[in-house]
Design a protein around this motif. Structure first.
Motif, PDB file in Angstrom:
ATOM      1  N   ARG A  49       1.100  -1.042  -0.123  1.00  0.00           N
ATOM      2  CA  ARG A  49      -0.133  -0.177  -0.090  1.00  0.00           C
ATOM      3  C   ARG A  49       0.875   1.238  -0.420  1.00  0.00           C
ATOM      4  O   ARG A  49       0.768   1.938   0.587  1.00  0.00           O
ATOM      5  CB  ARG A  49      -1.183  -0.206   1.309  1.00  0.00           C
ATOM      6  CG  ARG A  49      -2.066  -1.170   1.790  1.00  0.00           C
ATOM      7  CD  ARG A  49      -2.791  -0.818   2.321  1.00  0.00           C
ATOM      8  NE  ARG A  49      -3.731   0.097   1.777  1.00  0.00           N
ATOM      9  CZ  ARG A  49      -4.975  -0.104   1.017  1.00  0.00           C
ATOM     10  NH1 ARG A  49      -4.658  -1.594  -0.173  1.00  0.00           N
ATOM     11  NH2 ARG A  49      -5.967   1.059   0.549  1.00  0.00           N
ATOM     12  N   ASN A  50       1.998   1.057  -0.399  1.00  0.00           N
ATOM     13  CA  ASN A  50       2.687   2.640  -0.598  1.00  0.00           C
ATOM     14  C   ASN A  50       2.425   3.793  -2.385  1.00  0.00           C
ATOM     15  O   ASN A  50       2.709   3.807  -2.782  1.00  0.00           O
ATOM     16  CB  ASN A  50       4.048   1.867  -0.433  1.00  0.00           C
ATOM     17  CG  ASN A  50       4.900   1.500  -1.641  1.00  0.00           C
ATOM     18  OD1 ASN A  50       3.575   0.804  -2.977  1.00  0.00           O
ATOM     19  ND2 ASN A  50       6.435   0.443  -1.154  1.00  0.00           N
ATOM     20  N   GLY A  51       1.430   2.835  -2.810  1.00  0.00           N
ATOM     21  CA  GLY A  51       1.508   3.355  -4.024  1.00  0.00           C
ATOM     22  C   GLY A  51       2.259   3.232  -5.769  1.00  0.00           C
ATOM     23  O   GLY A  51       2.080   3.654  -6.652  1.00  0.00           O
ATOM     24  N   GLU A  52       3.470   2.817  -4.473  1.00  0.00           N
ATOM     25  CA  GLU A  52       4.413   2.278  -6.314  1.00  0.00           C
ATOM     26  C   GLU A  52       3.671   1.474  -7.646  1.00  0.00           C
ATOM     27  O   GLU A  52       4.922   0.044  -7.333  1.00  0.00           O
ATOM     28  CB  GLU A  52       6.106   1.985  -5.156  1.00  0.00           C
ATOM     29  CG  GLU A  52       6.390   3.807  -4.414  1.00  0.00           C
ATOM     30  CD  GLU A  52       7.621   3.137  -4.550  1.00  0.00           C
ATOM     31  OE1 GLU A  52       8.005   2.372  -4.915  1.00  0.00           O
ATOM     32  OE2 GLU A  52       8.187   4.309  -3.274  1.00  0.00           O
ATOM     33  N   PHE A  53       2.966   1.692  -7.694  1.00  0.00           N
ATOM     34  CA  PHE A  53       2.918   0.448  -8.759  1.00  0.00           C
ATOM     35  C   PHE A  53       2.133   0.709  -9.973  1.00  0.00           C
ATOM     36  O   PHE A  53       1.707   2.327 -10.264  1.00  0.00           O
ATOM     37  CB  PHE A  53       1.522  -0.502  -8.128  1.00  0.00           C
ATOM     38  CG  PHE A  53       0.530  -0.044  -7.036  1.00  0.00           C
ATOM     39  CD1 PHE A  53      -0.378   0.270  -7.870  1.00  0.00           C
ATOM     40  CD2 PHE A  53       0.337   0.270  -6.214  1.00  0.00           C
ATOM     41  CE1 PHE A  53      -1.860   0.775  -7.955  1.00  0.00           C
ATOM     42  CE2 PHE A  53      -0.950   0.842  -5.613  1.00  0.00           C
ATOM     43  CZ  PHE A  53      -1.973   1.075  -6.200  1.00  0.00           C
ATOM     44  N   THR A  54       2.252   0.388 -11.360  1.00  0.00           N
ATOM     45  CA  THR A  54       1.985   0.952 -12.382  1.00  0.00           C
ATOM     46  C   THR A  54       0.664  -0.395 -13.231  1.00  0.00           C
ATOM     47  O   THR A  54       1.158  -1.993 -13.444  1.00  0.00           O
ATOM     48  CB  THR A  54       2.861   1.094 -13.466  1.00  0.00           C
ATOM     49  OG1 THR A  54       3.706   0.006 -13.422  1.00  0.00           O
ATOM     50  CG2 THR A  54       3.878   2.371 -12.574  1.00  0.00           C
ATOM     51  N   VAL A  55      -0.256   0.148 -14.459  1.00  0.00           N
ATOM     52  CA  VAL A  55      -0.336  -0.479 -15.954  1.00  0.00           C
ATOM     53  C   VAL A  55       0.481  -0.189 -16.673  1.00  0.00           C
ATOM     54  O   VAL A  55       1.447   0.919 -16.750  1.00  0.00           O
ATOM     55  CB  VAL A  55      -2.110   0.329 -15.627  1.00  0.00           C
ATOM     56  CG1 VAL A  55      -2.003  -0.468 -16.755  1.00  0.00           C
ATOM     57  CG2 VAL A  55      -2.324  -0.812 -14.767  1.00  0.00           C
ATOM     58  N   ASN A  56       0.905  -1.407 -17.442  1.00  0.00           N
ATOM     59  CA  ASN A  56       2.199  -1.131 -18.474  1.00  0.00           C
ATOM     60  C   ASN A  56       1.619  -1.476 -19.780  1.00  0.00           C
ATOM     61  O   ASN A  56       0.754  -3.026 -19.531  1.00  0.00           O
ATOM     62  CB  ASN A  56       3.628  -1.857 -18.275  1.00  0.00           C
ATOM     63  CG  ASN A  56       4.473  -1.503 -17.059  1.00  0.00           C
ATOM     64  OD1 ASN A  56       4.027  -0.494 -15.895  1.00  0.00           O
ATOM     65  ND2 ASN A  56       4.878  -1.723 -16.268  1.00  0.00           N
ATOM     66  N   ILE A  57       1.023  -0.812 -20.502  1.00  0.00           N
ATOM     67  CA  ILE A  57       1.128  -2.008 -22.416  1.00  0.00           C
ATOM     68  C   ILE A  57       1.514  -1.070 -22.691  1.00  0.00           C
ATOM     69  O   ILE A  57       2.570  -0.035 -23.037  1.00  0.00           O
ATOM     70  CB  ILE A  57      -0.212  -0.674 -22.366  1.00  0.00           C
ATOM     71  CG1 ILE A  57      -1.408  -1.367 -21.288  1.00  0.00           C
ATOM     72  CG2 ILE A  57      -0.885  -1.219 -23.515  1.00  0.00           C
ATOM     73  CD1 ILE A  57      -2.927  -1.110 -21.521  1.00  0.00           C
ATOM     74  N   ALA A  58       2.458  -2.597 -23.623  1.00  0.00           N
ATOM     75  CA  ALA A  58       3.938  -1.093 -25.020  1.00  0.00           C
ATOM     76  C   ALA A  58       3.021  -2.043 -26.380  1.00  0.00           C
ATOM     77  O   ALA A  58       2.774  -2.981 -26.280  1.00  0.00           O
ATOM     78  CB  ALA A  58       4.443  -2.014 -23.936  1.00  0.00           C
ATOM     79  N   MET A  59       3.966  -1.069 -27.247  1.00  0.00           N
ATOM     80  CA  MET A  59       3.928  -2.022 -29.117  1.00  0.00           C
ATOM     81  C   MET A  59       5.086  -2.348 -29.345  1.00  0.00           C
ATOM     82  O   MET A  59       6.041  -1.248 -29.194  1.00  0.00           O
ATOM     83  CB  MET A  59       3.256  -1.130 -29.880  1.00  0.00           C
ATOM     84  CG  MET A  59       2.703  -1.813 -30.817  1.00  0.00           C
ATOM     85  SD  MET A  59       1.702  -0.562 -32.182  1.00  0.00           S
ATOM     86  CE  MET A  59       4.240  -0.506 -33.453  1.00  0.00           C
TER      87      MET A  59
END
Length: 266
Positions: free
Chosen positions: A104-114
């Motif tokens: 719960r430290n907020g340091e997460f992401t959603v990653n999408i790449a081509m």
């Protein structure tokens, strides 16, 4: 680089951003309700948010780019036929930084790449907890947008890496995977400041000029790095292996595993 690939990436970028924002909104709903995790076969954690975000992303990509194969973390590395390494395909990490999500430290992401011909051409990185969306297309620039509590992204602000300073460098390192090799590499540079942070946020800090170098000595997966690398490259940076050679994507034979790498700003 094939210009048609760059044009395709630019054409897809708005859709990739929209899909990432939809996934991020669902992640934050689950984040607010409290989360438990199971363990995958490799010992890494898996949550309801990983699976829910992946379902949203895969459905969105199927609608936006039905002819482009997808490789995603939670389905084990491939939806449908595995892509030809020389072809165009999409790489997805629906929740990068699951440990940070659980902490719960907020340091997460959603990653999408081509990816095209083994190179990340376009990418989006969303940090839903802090309300930031980074995106970029190689050769066409990178930007960051603030994302409101309603999940709507604001105006784009162009970003670029900063020129190498005359004095000390700023380094970013993994919060969860710091190794002796990383420490030895940093000791060889004039590092004046270090910051530890989770997920693909490290690429974004270098891309927007808040850091100069991000070394990672140890294995990662292609879906961990492709979107962040695309944003960094679009902002004027680069990612190489420790010998200076570029990372290559589409490595089916290794299960899409990366070796060590160094991400550089200016």
């Amino acid at each position: 680089m094939d210009e048609s690939h760059r044009i395709l990436g630019a054409g897809l970028l708005d859709a990739l951003e929209r899909i990432a924002l939809q996934a991020g909104a669902r992640i934050m709903q689950i984040y607010a309700s409290g989360v438990t995790a199971s363990l995958k076969g490799d010992g890494s954690p898996l949550t309801e948010a990983d699976l829910a975000a992946e379902a949203i992303i895969l459905a969105g990509l199927a609608a936006a780019a039905p002819d482009i194969p997808v490789v995603s973390e939670e389905d084990g590395g491939g939806i449908g036929p595995r892509p030809d390494p020389e072809a165009v395909f999409l790489l997805v990490d629906p929740l990068d930084g699951t440990r940070e999500f659980l902490d719960r430290n907020g340091e997460f992401t959603v990653n999408i790449a081509m990816v095209a011909a083994g190179v990340p051409i376009a990418g989006v990185v969303l940090a839903p907890a802090t309300g930031r969306l980074w995106s970029g297309v190689s050769g066409m620039g990178a930007s960051v947008q603030a994302v409101g509590s309603d999940g709507v992204a604001g105006a784009r602000r162009p970003i670029t890496v900063r020129a190498r300073p005359d004095g000390d460098l700023i380094a970013v390192t993994s919060r969860s995977h710091l190794t002796a090799e990383t420490e030895a590499f940093l000791a060889s540079l004039p590092i004046g400041e270090r910051r530890s942070i989770g997920s693909s946020l490290k690429f974004c800090l270098v891309a927007q000029g808040d850091a100069d170098v991000y070394p990672r000595f140890g294995p990662t997966m292609e879906w961990d790095t492709a979107a962040g690398q695309a944003v960094l490259a679009a902002a004027g940076g680069r990612v190489t292996d420790p010998t200076g050679m570029p990372l290559v994507y589409g490595k089916r034979a290794t299960g899409y595993r990366n070796g060590s790498f160094i991400a550089w700003g200016g």
